[in-house]
Design an enzyme around this catalytic site. Structure first.
Site, PDB file in Angstrom:
ATOM      1  N   ILE A 157      -4.994  11.421  -1.941  1.00  0.00           N
ATOM      2  CA  ILE A 157      -5.851  12.223  -0.872  1.00  0.00           C
ATOM      3  C   ILE A 157      -7.375  11.959  -1.293  1.00  0.00           C
ATOM      4  O   ILE A 157      -7.787  12.406  -2.222  1.00  0.00           O
ATOM      5  CB  ILE A 157      -5.453  13.800  -0.876  1.00  0.00           C
ATOM      6  CG1 ILE A 157      -3.890  13.928  -0.616  1.00  0.00           C
ATOM      7  CG2 ILE A 157      -6.142  14.320   0.400  1.00  0.00           C
ATOM      8  CD1 ILE A 157      -3.314  13.359   0.549  1.00  0.00           C
ATOM      9  N   THR A 158      -7.990  11.426  -0.147  1.00  0.00           N
ATOM     10  CA  THR A 158      -9.374  11.205  -0.403  1.00  0.00           C
ATOM     11  C   THR A 158     -10.050  12.566  -0.324  1.00  0.00           C
ATOM     12  O   THR A 158      -9.727  13.516   0.762  1.00  0.00           O
ATOM     13  CB  THR A 158     -10.027  10.282   0.872  1.00  0.00           C
ATOM     14  OG1 THR A 158      -9.236   9.274   0.841  1.00  0.00           O
ATOM     15  CG2 THR A 158     -11.449  10.083   0.683  1.00  0.00           C
ATOM     16  N   ARG A 268     -27.365 -21.766  -5.927  1.00  0.00           N
ATOM     17  CA  ARG A 268     -26.907 -22.505  -7.294  1.00  0.00           C
ATOM     18  C   ARG A 268     -27.011 -24.181  -7.170  1.00  0.00           C
ATOM     19  O   ARG A 268     -26.537 -24.748  -6.108  1.00  0.00           O
ATOM     20  CB  ARG A 268     -25.364 -21.930  -7.376  1.00  0.00           C
ATOM     21  CG  ARG A 268     -24.688 -22.775  -8.443  1.00  0.00           C
ATOM     22  CD  ARG A 268     -24.825 -22.394  -9.852  1.00  0.00           C
ATOM     23  NE  ARG A 268     -23.782 -22.671 -10.808  1.00  0.00           N
ATOM     24  CZ  ARG A 268     -24.286 -22.738 -11.921  1.00  0.00           C
ATOM     25  NH1 ARG A 268     -25.194 -22.421 -12.589  1.00  0.00           N
ATOM     26  NH2 ARG A 268     -23.218 -23.153 -12.625  1.00  0.00           N
ATOM     27  N   GLU A 363      -3.992   3.805   4.730  1.00  0.00           N
ATOM     28  CA  GLU A 363      -3.447   4.024   6.289  1.00  0.00           C
ATOM     29  C   GLU A 363      -2.382   3.049   6.702  1.00  0.00           C
ATOM     30  O   GLU A 363      -2.107   2.633   7.899  1.00  0.00           O
ATOM     31  CB  GLU A 363      -4.658   3.681   7.114  1.00  0.00           C
ATOM     32  CG  GLU A 363      -5.796   4.461   6.941  1.00  0.00           C
ATOM     33  CD  GLU A 363      -5.776   5.986   6.908  1.00  0.00           C
ATOM     34  OE1 GLU A 363      -4.758   6.276   7.389  1.00  0.00           O
ATOM     35  OE2 GLU A 363      -6.572   6.568   5.904  1.00  0.00           O
TER      36      GLU A 363
END
Length: 379
Positions: A157-158, A268, A363
């Site tokens: 659970i966030t 680079r 989700e």
């Protein structure tokens, strides 16, 4: 459908870039290394209107559409995907559920404080042994007079520990009955309700993920969202918006990885030439840019349907499925372009690489999205 950014989207994007350069980028490595959830930052995001993007102005929110919402998540995710994830969960899951199914009294009570982030929101559906099989959840809510007594636990659970308000789905009927679950609004400090163990994660480490625990937690019947027995049906509708959130989060990771790879390929040099001049690199970048554009189109199509109140389940599942897979692929390719440096924490692509994987899981897994898509197209 107009794919150009509107004035609000451009304003939000620039605001987040300016804010992030001062408040997020200098601190993100420290937060990520120590798995710090920077709660004060979200109070600042509340002041900027980003914690109530979709909440109508009448309830203290910004009153924007899903176009602005997707843009906000995307820009935050480019800075730090964990920050974007927490902002999305607060907006679309907790606040979104109350906005869709709360009565007027509940909306007046909770939405203004959620919009300002005086209250941080959480949303509890997933359980340790059920995962996507939510109809067989074990957390129960038993009627006792004017109260429901909740027992059980939720995981992954966030904001499970730091959340002030949580929308929780509990079983009020028989297992397996899609009309046997009910949604409740719970507040921090209620007897028998607490946050549990915090997860130690591979990525998205700036977003708090933890358990919710219920031990004889008494919830008054006025805290029921909508009708008793409709919690699962409500959740499926909330997850339509949640899929768009994860698609937007995936776009931010993919775009951040691509931008970093392009810049590095120009700077680079090997054999006296920038590595971008070699087809092995330039063709990779071409593939990355094309897949990102396709993911954006799917995501903003879903957002447009959501704005118009049309059926969005199929479009949101397609967007979430494809965009999340693209995020993982582009993050992987960016690390490859950076070579050995991409495997170090000196460059952001290492973090995008770790954070991206959650997008194919959060989700609902990519396999679940394929199931949703196949069911819809075979109807």
């Amino acid at each position: 459908m107009n794919f150009d950014l509107n004035e609000n989207q451009r304003m939000i994007a620039q605001m987040i870039r300016d804010f992030g350069a001062k408040e997020i980028t200098p601190k993100r490595k420290e937060w990520d290394d120590a798995q710090i959830f920077p709660l004060p930052l979200f109070k600042q995001l509340g002041e900027l209107g980003l914690m109530g993007v979709l909440i109508p102005e009448a309830y203290g929110g910004s009153g924007f559409s899903y176009n602005e919402y997707v843009t906000a998540i995307l820009e935050l995710a480019k800075l730090d995907p964990g920050i974007g994830l927490s902002m999305a969960a607060h907006n679309s899951l907790c606040s979104g559920h109350i906005m869709l199914f709360g009565n007027e009294e509940q909306k007046q009570k909770y939405l203004p404080k959620l919009a300002s982030c005086e209250y941080l929101g959480a949303w509890g559906l997933t359980e340790p042994n059920t995962g996507s099989d939510a109809a067989n959840m074990k957390t129960t809510a038993v009627m006792d007079g004017d109260y429901f007594v909740l027992n059980g636990a939720k995981n992954f659970i966030t904001h499970g520990v730091s959340g002030d308000v949580a929308v929780v789905i509990a079983r009020t009927g028989e297992k397996g009955d899609k009309h046997g679950m009910t949604a409740f609004v719970l507040e921090k400090g209620m007897d028998g309700f607490k946050g549990g163990r915090k997860e130690d994660k591979l990525g998205m480490r700036t977003s708090e993920t933890a358990e919710l625990v219920f031990e004889d937690c008494k919830v008054h019947k006025t805290q029921v969202l909508g009708d008793v027995g409709e919690g699962f049906i409500q959740s499926m509708k909330v997850l339509d918006g949640g899929r768009i959130s994860i698609a937007a989060l995936s776009l931010g990771i993919a775009e951040g990885a691509l931008e970093a790879a392009i810049q590095y390929a120009k700077e680079r040099h090997q054999f006296n030439n920038p590595i971008s001049s070699y087809q092995g690199i330039s063709f990779k970048l071409a593939d990355m840019a094309t897949k990102l554009e396709a993911a954006k189109l799917l995501t903003f199509k879903a957002a447009d349907l959501k704005n118009r109140g049309e059926f969005v389940t199929l479009a949101s599942a397609k967007a979430k499925y494809y965009a999340s897979e693209v995020a993982v692929e582009l993050a992987n390719e960016a690390v490859q372009i950076f070579g050995g440096y991409g495997f170090t924490k000196d460059y952001p692509v290492e973090k995008y690489y770790r954070d991206a994987k959650l997008c194919t899981i959060g989700e609902g897994t990519s396999e679940i999205q394929k199931l949703v898509i196949s069911r819809e197209i075979l109807k």
